[in-house]
Scaffold this motif. Structure first.
Motif, PDB file in Angstrom:
ATOM      1  N   ILE A  59      66.011 -15.310 -20.579  1.00 62.74           N
ATOM      2  CA  ILE A  59      65.085 -14.275 -21.097  1.00 62.74           C
ATOM      3  C   ILE A  59      63.810 -14.888 -21.441  1.00 62.74           C
ATOM      4  CG2 ILE A  59      67.104 -13.007 -22.320  1.00 62.74           C
ATOM      5  CD1 ILE A  59      66.339 -14.778 -24.918  1.00 62.74           C
ATOM      6  N   THR A  60      63.605 -16.251 -21.247  1.00 64.23           N
ATOM      7  CA  THR A  60      62.061 -16.854 -21.224  1.00 64.23           C
ATOM      8  C   THR A  60      61.605 -17.091 -19.940  1.00 64.23           C
ATOM      9  OG1 THR A  60      63.151 -19.164 -21.177  1.00 64.23           O
ATOM     10  CG2 THR A  60      62.824 -18.210 -23.370  1.00 64.23           C
ATOM     11  N   LEU A  61      62.508 -17.315 -18.886  1.00 63.15           N
ATOM     12  CA  LEU A  61      61.871 -17.465 -17.556  1.00 63.15           C
ATOM     13  C   LEU A  61      61.772 -15.986 -16.664  1.00 63.15           C
ATOM     14  CD1 LEU A  61      61.105 -19.493 -15.567  1.00 63.15           C
ATOM     15  CD2 LEU A  61      63.454 -19.797 -14.656  1.00 63.15           C
ATOM     16  N   LEU A  62      62.894 -15.244 -17.004  1.00 65.19           N
ATOM     17  CA  LEU A  62      62.849 -13.925 -16.253  1.00 65.19           C
ATOM     18  C   LEU A  62      62.921 -14.267 -14.786  1.00 65.19           C
ATOM     19  CD1 LEU A  62      61.147 -11.387 -18.641  1.00 65.19           C
ATOM     20  CD2 LEU A  62      63.448 -11.713 -18.181  1.00 65.19           C
ATOM     21  N   PRO A  63      63.550 -14.930 -14.156  1.00 67.67           N
ATOM     22  CA  PRO A  63      63.537 -15.458 -12.931  1.00 67.67           C
ATOM     23  C   PRO A  63      63.583 -14.201 -12.063  1.00 67.67           C
ATOM     24  CG  PRO A  63      65.600 -15.932 -13.611  1.00 67.67           C
ATOM     25  CD  PRO A  63      64.912 -15.541 -14.767  1.00 67.67           C
ATOM     26  N   ASP A  64      63.444 -14.347 -10.654  1.00 66.12           N
ATOM     27  CA  ASP A  64      63.533 -13.407  -9.654  1.00 66.12           C
ATOM     28  C   ASP A  64      65.000 -13.447  -9.140  1.00 66.12           C
ATOM     29  OD1 ASP A  64      60.481 -12.522  -8.889  1.00 66.12           O
ATOM     30  OD2 ASP A  64      60.734 -14.644  -8.973  1.00 66.12           O
ATOM     31  N   LEU A  65      65.680 -14.213  -9.394  1.00 63.69           N
ATOM     32  CA  LEU A  65      67.035 -14.273  -8.922  1.00 63.69           C
ATOM     33  C   LEU A  65      67.763 -15.551  -9.754  1.00 63.69           C
ATOM     34  CD1 LEU A  65      69.208 -13.826  -6.772  1.00 63.69           C
ATOM     35  CD2 LEU A  65      68.509 -15.587  -5.571  1.00 63.69           C
ATOM     36  N   ILE A  66      69.090 -15.080 -10.013  1.00 66.93           N
ATOM     37  CA  ILE A  66      69.976 -16.074 -10.705  1.00 66.93           C
ATOM     38  C   ILE A  66      71.232 -16.491  -9.694  1.00 66.93           C
ATOM     39  CG2 ILE A  66      71.647 -16.382 -12.591  1.00 66.93           C
ATOM     40  CD1 ILE A  66      69.888 -14.422 -13.994  1.00 66.93           C
ATOM     41  N   ILE A  67      71.283 -17.754  -9.503  1.00 62.44           N
ATOM     42  CA  ILE A  67      72.636 -18.411  -8.812  1.00 62.44           C
ATOM     43  C   ILE A  67      73.516 -18.902  -9.576  1.00 62.44           C
ATOM     44  CG2 ILE A  67      73.265 -19.631  -6.803  1.00 62.44           C
ATOM     45  CD1 ILE A  67      70.559 -19.299  -5.585  1.00 62.44           C
ATOM     46  N   ILE A  68      74.899 -18.427  -9.585  1.00 67.15           N
ATOM     47  CA  ILE A  68      75.706 -19.187 -10.476  1.00 67.15           C
ATOM     48  C   ILE A  68      76.725 -19.839  -9.546  1.00 67.15           C
ATOM     49  CG2 ILE A  68      77.400 -18.594 -12.145  1.00 67.15           C
ATOM     50  CD1 ILE A  68      75.969 -16.415 -13.013  1.00 67.15           C
ATOM     51  N   GLU A  69      77.223 -21.014  -9.766  1.00 68.99           N
ATOM     52  CA  GLU A  69      78.136 -21.915  -9.061  1.00 68.99           C
ATOM     53  C   GLU A  69      79.477 -21.922  -9.989  1.00 68.99           C
ATOM     54  OE1 GLU A  69      78.982 -25.928  -6.345  1.00 68.99           O
ATOM     55  OE2 GLU A  69      77.465 -25.855  -7.904  1.00 68.99           O
ATOM     56  N   ILE A  70      80.640 -21.495  -9.257  1.00 66.10           N
ATOM     57  CA  ILE A  70      81.567 -21.449 -10.086  1.00 66.10           C
ATOM     58  C   ILE A  70      82.818 -22.457  -9.455  1.00 66.10           C
ATOM     59  CG2 ILE A  70      83.683 -20.108 -10.795  1.00 66.10           C
ATOM     60  CD1 ILE A  70      81.829 -17.692 -10.819  1.00 66.10           C
ATOM     61  N   GLU A  71      83.333 -23.352 -10.389  1.00 67.05           N
ATOM     62  CA  GLU A  71      84.208 -24.440  -9.719  1.00 67.05           C
ATOM     63  C   GLU A  71      85.504 -23.904  -9.245  1.00 67.05           C
ATOM     64  OE1 GLU A  71      85.047 -28.068  -8.369  1.00 67.05           O
ATOM     65  OE2 GLU A  71      83.073 -27.226  -9.004  1.00 67.05           O
ATOM     66  N   ASN A  72      86.261 -23.361 -10.328  1.00 65.49           N
ATOM     67  CA  ASN A  72      87.411 -22.818 -10.088  1.00 65.49           C
ATOM     68  C   ASN A  72      87.795 -21.226 -10.428  1.00 65.49           C
ATOM     69  OD1 ASN A  72      88.668 -25.680  -9.763  1.00 65.49           O
ATOM     70  ND2 ASN A  72      88.631 -25.909 -11.684  1.00 65.49           N
ATOM     71  N   GLU A  73      87.419 -20.925 -11.261  1.00 64.35           N
ATOM     72  CA  GLU A  73      87.546 -19.392 -11.497  1.00 64.35           C
ATOM     73  C   GLU A  73      86.494 -18.924 -12.454  1.00 64.35           C
ATOM     74  OE1 GLU A  73      90.661 -19.580 -15.214  1.00 64.35           O
ATOM     75  OE2 GLU A  73      91.527 -18.944 -13.229  1.00 64.35           O
ATOM     76  N   ILE A  74      86.056 -17.653 -12.559  1.00 65.29           N
ATOM     77  CA  ILE A  74      85.181 -17.202 -13.538  1.00 65.29           C
ATOM     78  C   ILE A  74      85.790 -17.257 -14.786  1.00 65.29           C
ATOM     79  CG2 ILE A  74      83.679 -15.178 -14.145  1.00 65.29           C
ATOM     80  CD1 ILE A  74      83.989 -14.087 -11.283  1.00 65.29           C
ATOM     81  N   SER A  75      85.045 -18.251 -15.887  1.00 65.38           N
ATOM     82  CA  SER A  75      85.475 -18.499 -17.033  1.00 65.38           C
ATOM     83  C   SER A  75      85.027 -17.198 -17.944  1.00 65.38           C
ATOM     84  CB  SER A  75      84.997 -19.759 -17.459  1.00 65.38           C
ATOM     85  OG  SER A  75      83.437 -19.524 -17.750  1.00 65.38           O
ATOM     86  N   ASP A  76      85.742 -17.393 -19.318  1.00 63.95           N
ATOM     87  CA  ASP A  76      85.201 -16.366 -20.387  1.00 63.95           C
ATOM     88  C   ASP A  76      83.869 -16.203 -20.739  1.00 63.95           C
ATOM     89  OD1 ASP A  76      87.703 -15.189 -20.253  1.00 63.95           O
ATOM     90  OD2 ASP A  76      88.471 -16.465 -21.896  1.00 63.95           O
ATOM     91  N   ASP A  77      83.299 -17.807 -20.465  1.00 65.07           N
ATOM     92  CA  ASP A  77      82.133 -17.916 -20.831  1.00 65.07           C
ATOM     93  C   ASP A  77      80.980 -17.399 -19.961  1.00 65.07           C
ATOM     94  OD1 ASP A  77      82.727 -19.694 -22.991  1.00 65.07           O
ATOM     95  OD2 ASP A  77      82.661 -21.338 -22.291  1.00 65.07           O
ATOM     96  N   ILE A  78      81.440 -17.501 -18.525  1.00 65.36           N
ATOM     97  CA  ILE A  78      80.434 -16.865 -17.614  1.00 65.36           C
ATOM     98  C   ILE A  78      80.658 -15.191 -17.713  1.00 65.36           C
ATOM     99  CG2 ILE A  78      80.265 -16.343 -15.200  1.00 65.36           C
ATOM    100  CD1 ILE A  78      79.170 -18.981 -15.758  1.00 65.36           C
ATOM    101  N   MET A  79      81.691 -14.652 -18.098  1.00 65.44           N
ATOM    102  CA  MET A  79      82.000 -13.290 -18.133  1.00 65.44           C
ATOM    103  C   MET A  79      80.974 -12.941 -19.451  1.00 65.44           C
ATOM    104  SD  MET A  79      83.258 -11.877 -15.672  1.00 65.44           S
ATOM    105  CE  MET A  79      83.056 -10.395 -16.456  1.00 65.44           C
ATOM    106  N   HIS A  80      80.934 -13.659 -20.532  1.00 65.82           N
ATOM    107  CA  HIS A  80      80.372 -13.273 -21.761  1.00 65.82           C
ATOM    108  C   HIS A  80      78.792 -13.457 -21.281  1.00 65.82           C
ATOM    109  CE1 HIS A  80      79.049 -13.108 -25.853  1.00 65.82           C
ATOM    110  NE2 HIS A  80      78.366 -14.181 -25.886  1.00 65.82           N
ATOM    111  N   LEU A  81      78.468 -14.286 -20.533  1.00 68.40           N
ATOM    112  CA  LEU A  81      76.875 -14.445 -20.215  1.00 68.40           C
ATOM    113  C   LEU A  81      76.564 -13.227 -19.196  1.00 68.40           C
ATOM    114  CD1 LEU A  81      74.311 -15.882 -19.741  1.00 68.40           C
ATOM    115  CD2 LEU A  81      75.073 -17.055 -17.900  1.00 68.40           C
ATOM    116  N   LEU A  82      77.408 -12.679 -18.386  1.00 70.77           N
ATOM    117  CA  LEU A  82      77.126 -11.781 -17.565  1.00 70.77           C
ATOM    118  C   LEU A  82      76.980 -10.468 -18.469  1.00 70.77           C
ATOM    119  CD1 LEU A  82      79.502 -11.981 -14.533  1.00 70.77           C
ATOM    120  CD2 LEU A  82      77.152 -12.659 -14.706  1.00 70.77           C
ATOM    121  N   GLU A  83      77.774 -10.077 -19.212  1.00 73.83           N
ATOM    122  CA  GLU A  83      77.730  -9.053 -20.138  1.00 73.83           C
ATOM    123  C   GLU A  83      76.741  -9.143 -21.102  1.00 73.83           C
ATOM    124  OE1 GLU A  83      81.462  -9.588 -22.409  1.00 73.83           O
ATOM    125  OE2 GLU A  83      82.660  -8.768 -20.742  1.00 73.83           O
TER     126      GLU A  83
END
Length: 421
Positions: free
Chosen positions: A50-74
């Motif tokens: 929210i401070t940077l407002l980038p043009d693109l976000i890249i997320i690297e996931i190691e094993n599976e999409i965690s609850d923390d990542i889903m919470h961030l997406l939401e």
């Protein structure tokens, strides 16, 4: 009158939960293109978004999409300023329904590791409306591991993207397998070098020696090219490295520390052969030559079966706009052949009136083959009995032509979400 100047705004990319190797590769790549790059971990990600407002976000996931990542997406999805920022995810192989469910959160590409770096960067460039100046020089590059010996073969040319990638693959090999005293043999073949290749050759050698765990004395280069010999011999940063004309000479040098092998056996079993551990390497990128499966990052794969070429092309363009991949079929037979050959789709958009077979017969044929993808009928008005029959055969929804392409897209996504619950 003062001349107006257009203010240049640097584009930016934010990497979330990226490994040091993945982050390093992206940082180097984006720096060349003058794209701002920052990397954070999930706990700091939303604030940075929210401070940077980038043009693109890249997320690297190691094993599976965690609850923390889903919470961030939401959370990002509900923020009016951040909602439209596109997201690219690099992660493990996942079931297609789980990938398509990410569409509603602004995920436009999902790349399964190991990623082909050419389509990855092409996709990123398209999303950011910029083109990467990729080196298209034909080049063969292979790397394998045997004990503490890293064998690298490069043939036919020097490609800067592959060399930049090599730097991080070497670092990963060393880290993954805990090599305390790594040794490198670099074999250059199939190409005659000249002074115009000097910068690329230096870039190659420095990319290999960049990891501080590889001492110059443990880097041996195999090449019969005189220019390579002269370059290494005359470069003060390469003191300790040696260039040989044949593998036997390198083997003799290495055998001074290992007297348990004959030279011929050492070349075959310790240099040319891999011990198989390099297959375990899981860096987020791979030389395309080594990745056989399709991995273009498509979020949704659709089959469009319609006799109208205009309808087919309109739907193809609409799905492409959301990183979808649409296979187009004019006849039922061509579609059924594709399914029989093993093509897999997330959703099927089917016209009931086809030149070689009616849609109901297609649906029955798919049912006999235990076809699992949901079907959306998009056709001109049919009798009530036909519609009821189609729905009773498992069709998820029915749209009467004509509709705006976006309406068909939204209905397809709606069906997918309902199917994946």
């Amino acid at each position: 009158m003062a001349e107006k100047r257009t203010m240049y705004v640097m584009k930016s990319v934010l990497l979330i939960d990226g490994s040091s190797l993945f982050s390093g590769f992206l940082k180097d790549t984006f720096a060349v293109e003058k794209i701002s790059f920052e990397s954070v971990f999930n706990r700091e990600a939303y604030t940075k978004i929210i401070t940077l407002l980038p043009d693109l976000i890249i997320i690297e996931i190691e094993n599976e999409i965690s609850d923390d990542i889903m919470h961030l997406l939401e959370k990002k999805h509900t923020d009016p300023n951040a909602r439209k920022i596109p997201i690219v995810i690099v992660g493990p192989d996942m079931e297609r329904p789980r990938i398509t469910n990410l569409l509603e959160f602004g995920v436009v590409k999902y790349f399964t590791k190991p990623v082909k770096f050419e389509p990855f960067l092409a996709a990123v460039g398209k999303i950011m409306k910029t083109s990467f100046s990729l080196d298209t020089t034909p080049s063969f590059l292979d790397i394998h591991l045997n004990a503490n010996l890293i064998f690298i073969e490069i043939a036919f040319g020097l490609n800067r993207e592959k060399i930049r990638l090599l730097k991080y693959r070497i670092a990963e090999v060393i880290k993954t397998h805990g090599l305390n005293v790594p040794k490198v043999i670099l074999m250059l073949s199939g190409y005659e070098f000249s002074f115009v290749d000097g910068v690329s050759l230096e870039f190659l050698i420095e990319s290999i020696s960049a990891d501080g765990r590889i001492a110059n004395k443990n880097i041996q280069i195999l090449s019969s090219d005189e220019f390579v010999h002269e370059l290494v011999r005359g470069h003060t940063d390469y003191i300790g490295m040696q260039v040989f004309d044949n593998l036997k000479s390198i083997a003799e040098l290495l055998l001074e520390q290992d007297q348990n092998y004959k030279i011929e056996d050492f070349v075959l079993n310790r240099i040319i052969s891999s011990d198989g551990r390099d297959n375990e390497i899981a860096l987020g990128f791979s030389d395309s030559r080594n990745v056989a499966s399709e991995n273009g990052g498509s979020m949704i794969k659709v089959a469009v079966i319609d006799s109208d070429a205009v309808v087919r092309k309109l739907l193809q363009g609409t799905f492409a706009a959301v990183s979808g991949e649409a296979d187009l079929f004019e006849t039922a037979a061509s579609f059924l052949d594709a399914v029989q050959a093993g093509k897999i789709y997330d959703v099927v958009i089917l016209d009931l009136y086809l030149p070689d077979m009616d849609g109901i017969s297609v649906i029955k044929t798919l049912a006999r083959r235990n076809f699992q993808a949901p079907i959306l009928i998009y056709s001109r008005a049919a009798s009530k009995e036909v519609v009821v029959q189609a729905l009773s055969l498992g069709v998820r929804s029915y749209l009467v032509k004509p509709q705006k392409p976006g309406v068909v897209l939204n209905k397809a996504v709606e069906i997918l979400h309902a199917s994946n619950l």
